[in-house]
Design a protein around this motif. Structure first.
Motif, PDB file in Angstrom:
ATOM      1  N   PRO A  96      -8.547  -9.027   1.360  1.00 23.83           N
ATOM      2  CA  PRO A  96      -9.552 -10.005   1.486  1.00 23.83           C
ATOM      3  C   PRO A  96      -9.691 -10.779   0.203  1.00 23.83           C
ATOM      4  N   VAL A  97     -10.096 -12.110   0.254  1.00 22.30           N
ATOM      5  CA  VAL A  97     -10.476 -12.818  -0.767  1.00 22.30           C
ATOM      6  C   VAL A  97     -11.667 -12.437  -1.122  1.00 22.30           C
ATOM      7  N   ILE A  98     -12.261 -12.663  -2.436  1.00 20.52           N
ATOM      8  CA  ILE A  98     -13.314 -12.250  -3.260  1.00 20.52           C
ATOM      9  C   ILE A  98     -13.597 -13.929  -3.580  1.00 20.52           C
ATOM     10  N   ARG A  99     -12.700 -14.368  -4.361  1.00 22.16           N
ATOM     11  CA  ARG A  99     -12.777 -15.986  -4.802  1.00 22.16           C
ATOM     12  C   ARG A  99     -11.799 -16.726  -5.423  1.00 22.16           C
ATOM     13  N   ASP A 100     -11.130 -17.646  -5.045  1.00 17.51           N
ATOM     14  CA  ASP A 100     -10.177 -18.353  -5.484  1.00 17.51           C
ATOM     15  C   ASP A 100      -8.781 -17.234  -5.503  1.00 17.51           C
ATOM     16  N   LEU A 101      -8.207 -16.931  -6.583  1.00 20.84           N
ATOM     17  CA  LEU A 101      -6.880 -15.921  -6.608  1.00 20.84           C
ATOM     18  C   LEU A 101      -7.276 -14.548  -6.956  1.00 20.84           C
ATOM     19  N   VAL A 102      -8.536 -14.155  -6.775  1.00 24.04           N
ATOM     20  CA  VAL A 102      -9.108 -12.725  -6.618  1.00 24.04           C
ATOM     21  C   VAL A 102      -9.086 -12.081  -5.320  1.00 24.04           C
ATOM     22  N   THR A 103      -8.429 -11.195  -5.053  1.00 24.42           N
ATOM     23  CA  THR A 103      -8.755 -10.481  -3.764  1.00 24.42           C
ATOM     24  C   THR A 103      -9.180  -8.842  -4.112  1.00 24.42           C
ATOM     25  N   ASP A 104      -9.934  -8.611  -3.093  1.00 20.05           N
ATOM     26  CA  ASP A 104     -10.584  -6.987  -2.922  1.00 20.05           C
ATOM     27  C   ASP A 104      -9.057  -6.192  -2.731  1.00 20.05           C
ATOM     28  N   VAL A 105      -8.892  -5.502  -3.592  1.00 19.50           N
ATOM     29  CA  VAL A 105      -7.758  -4.529  -3.368  1.00 19.50           C
ATOM     30  C   VAL A 105      -8.073  -3.083  -3.310  1.00 19.50           C
ATOM     31  N   GLY A 106      -9.338  -2.815  -2.915  1.00 18.11           N
ATOM     32  CA  GLY A 106      -9.824  -1.568  -2.776  1.00 18.11           C
ATOM     33  C   GLY A 106      -9.068  -0.754  -1.636  1.00 18.11           C
ATOM     34  N   PHE A 107      -8.573  -1.368  -0.775  1.00 15.14           N
ATOM     35  CA  PHE A 107      -7.769  -0.593   0.348  1.00 15.14           C
ATOM     36  C   PHE A 107      -6.846   0.378  -0.437  1.00 15.14           C
ATOM     37  N   ASN A 108      -6.196  -0.200  -1.585  1.00 17.75           N
ATOM     38  CA  ASN A 108      -5.317   0.725  -2.101  1.00 17.75           C
ATOM     39  C   ASN A 108      -5.999   1.869  -2.698  1.00 17.75           C
ATOM     40  N   TYR A 109      -6.983   1.879  -3.385  1.00 19.07           N
ATOM     41  CA  TYR A 109      -7.755   2.885  -4.045  1.00 19.07           C
ATOM     42  C   TYR A 109      -8.216   3.862  -2.761  1.00 19.07           C
ATOM     43  N   THR A 110      -8.451   3.644  -1.707  1.00 15.51           N
ATOM     44  CA  THR A 110      -8.894   4.233  -0.731  1.00 15.51           C
ATOM     45  C   THR A 110      -7.582   5.204  -0.449  1.00 15.51           C
ATOM     46  N   LYS A 111      -6.562   4.571  -0.320  1.00 12.55           N
ATOM     47  CA  LYS A 111      -5.188   5.460   0.169  1.00 12.55           C
ATOM     48  C   LYS A 111      -4.807   6.129  -0.915  1.00 12.55           C
ATOM     49  N   ALA A 112      -5.193   5.896  -2.350  1.00 12.62           N
ATOM     50  CA  ALA A 112      -4.676   6.814  -3.261  1.00 12.62           C
ATOM     51  C   ALA A 112      -5.570   7.913  -3.237  1.00 12.62           C
ATOM     52  N   ARG A 113      -6.885   7.983  -2.995  1.00 10.50           N
ATOM     53  CA  ARG A 113      -7.570   9.164  -2.821  1.00 10.50           C
ATOM     54  C   ARG A 113      -7.284  10.107  -1.829  1.00 10.50           C
ATOM     55  N   GLN A 114      -6.665   9.321  -0.824  1.00 14.20           N
ATOM     56  CA  GLN A 114      -5.963  10.445   0.360  1.00 14.20           C
ATOM     57  C   GLN A 114      -4.768  11.197   0.155  1.00 14.20           C
ATOM     58  N   VAL A 115      -4.155  10.798  -0.966  1.00 10.82           N
ATOM     59  CA  VAL A 115      -3.031  11.681  -1.213  1.00 10.82           C
ATOM     60  C   VAL A 115      -3.255  12.688  -2.108  1.00 10.82           C
ATOM     61  N   PRO A 116      -3.144  13.897  -1.452  1.00 14.31           N
ATOM     62  CA  PRO A 116      -3.373  15.148  -2.423  1.00 14.31           C
ATOM     63  C   PRO A 116      -2.678  15.406  -3.539  1.00 14.31           C
ATOM     64  N   ALA A 117      -3.569  15.623  -4.774  1.00 15.67           N
ATOM     65  CA  ALA A 117      -2.896  15.661  -5.927  1.00 15.67           C
ATOM     66  C   ALA A 117      -1.728  17.028  -6.154  1.00 15.67           C
ATOM     67  N   PHE A 118      -1.070  16.832  -7.219  1.00 11.75           N
ATOM     68  CA  PHE A 118      -0.091  17.859  -7.675  1.00 11.75           C
ATOM     69  C   PHE A 118      -0.896  19.221  -7.525  1.00 11.75           C
ATOM     70  N   VAL A 119      -0.037  20.250  -7.033  1.00 12.96           N
ATOM     71  CA  VAL A 119      -0.520  21.682  -6.986  1.00 12.96           C
ATOM     72  C   VAL A 119       0.037  22.387  -7.958  1.00 12.96           C
ATOM     73  N   PRO A 120      -0.251  22.869  -9.270  1.00 14.92           N
ATOM     74  CA  PRO A 120       0.191  23.579 -10.076  1.00 14.92           C
ATOM     75  C   PRO A 120       0.719  24.963  -9.646  1.00 14.92           C
ATOM     76  N   PRO A 121       1.950  25.338 -10.040  1.00 14.83           N
ATOM     77  CA  PRO A 121       2.423  26.525  -9.576  1.00 14.83           C
ATOM     78  C   PRO A 121       1.594  27.811 -10.235  1.00 14.83           C
ATOM     79  N   GLU A 122       1.447  28.685  -9.441  1.00 14.63           N
ATOM     80  CA  GLU A 122       0.521  29.650  -9.878  1.00 14.63           C
ATOM     81  C   GLU A 122       1.037  30.769 -10.816  1.00 14.63           C
ATOM     82  N   GLY A 123       0.336  31.016 -11.963  1.00 17.46           N
ATOM     83  CA  GLY A 123       0.999  31.904 -12.806  1.00 17.46           C
ATOM     84  C   GLY A 123       1.485  31.038 -14.077  1.00 17.46           C
ATOM     85  N   LEU A 124       1.564  29.716 -14.090  1.00 19.62           N
ATOM     86  CA  LEU A 124       2.085  29.143 -15.123  1.00 19.62           C
ATOM     87  C   LEU A 124       0.921  28.332 -15.755  1.00 19.62           C
ATOM     88  N   GLY A 125       0.860  28.418 -17.146  1.00 20.75           N
ATOM     89  CA  GLY A 125      -0.407  27.573 -17.760  1.00 20.75           C
ATOM     90  C   GLY A 125       0.167  26.217 -18.491  1.00 20.75           C
TER      91      GLY A 125
END
Length: 259
Positions: A96-125
């Protein structure tokens, strides 16, 4: 330094609507499109809205569509256009356009939050992770991403079908899923998270038909389709149709017999 007058068409407007506005502006040797947009701001259109930051092709902020192609304005040299050619600059069409050449790219941050993060291996620090250099090199390519979202913009699954946004993460975040699934130390499966299944069921991997348009516009040259999306599809299919996995699922689902 030689200079010439170039013809530009720049989209002006906001969420209510807008259109292309004509400009004639000076261009000097070695300049990029973002230089010209800044000159327009300084001389003819002081209220022209544009997003930018580093001007070095590393922040991903100045994404736009130049003559219909998703590009970074700071990395698009004026020398690639003929002097008699009209250069058209418009906002990213997928968002969606906000103004002129600036768009609302919030869709991408929503999708980023939906990807579960790296899960560290148990027993390794911290400091105890060990990987083969080959595995490091493979995931390092994906970490070159500068979050410009040009791949997201050009992907026709969401570019031409707004209704798909709810179910489809887009190439940038499917690439993130692939990176984590390929990571030899990611312990997601041990924790009960099947990244291949979630890629298909939750992030819309099946919507991707590998046209490679995302790869073609990536300013970092990441081979998104060949090195991330196709391998992820292959791994997801292998998992889904593996007879041993199928048998295991059947056994787990068998109802307890009543005695």
């Amino acid at each position: 330094m030689s200079s010439y007058e170039a013809r530009f068409k720049v989209w002006r407007g906001d969420v209510q609507g807008g259109g292309l506005e004509d400009f004639e502006v000076e261009v000097n040797d070695g300049e990029v499109v973002l230089d010209i947009i800044h000159r327009l701001q300084a001389t003819q259109a002081p209220d022209l809205a544009v997003r930018w930051n580093c001007k070095a092709g590393k922040c991903g902020s100045c994404s736009a569509e130049i003559n219909g192609r998703p590009r970074l304005m700071c990395m698009t040299r004026m020398s690639v256009f003929g002097r008699d050619e009209t250069v058209t600059v418009t906002p990213l069409r997928t968002f969606p356009v906000i103004r002129d050449l600036v768009t609302d790219v919030g869709f991408n941050y929503t999708k980023a939050r939906q990807v579960p993060a790296f899960v560290p291996p148990e027993g390794l620090g911290p400091g105890e992770y060990r990987m083969m250099q080959e595995d490091v090199d493979r995931s390092q390519e994906f970490r070159k991403c500068i979050e410009c979202f040009l791949c997201q913009d050009t992907c026709h699954v969401v570019r031409d079908h707004e209704e798909n946004k709810q179910a489809f993460a887009g190439p940038r975040f499917l690439m993130r899923v692939a990176e984590l699934d390929m990571h030899p130390l990611d312990a997601a499966e041990e924790s009960g998270l099947d990244r291949k299944r979630t890629a298909q069921d939750e992030h819309g991997l099946g919507y991707c038909n590998i046209t490679k348009c995302c790869t073609e516009v990536c300013p970092e040259g990441i081979r998104i389709t060949d090195n991330a999306l196709i391998p992820l599809k292959e791994r997801a299919v292998d998992r889904k149709y593996d007879p041993l996995v199928w048998l295991g699922n059947k056994i787990r689902r068998r109802p307890a017999s009543s005695g």
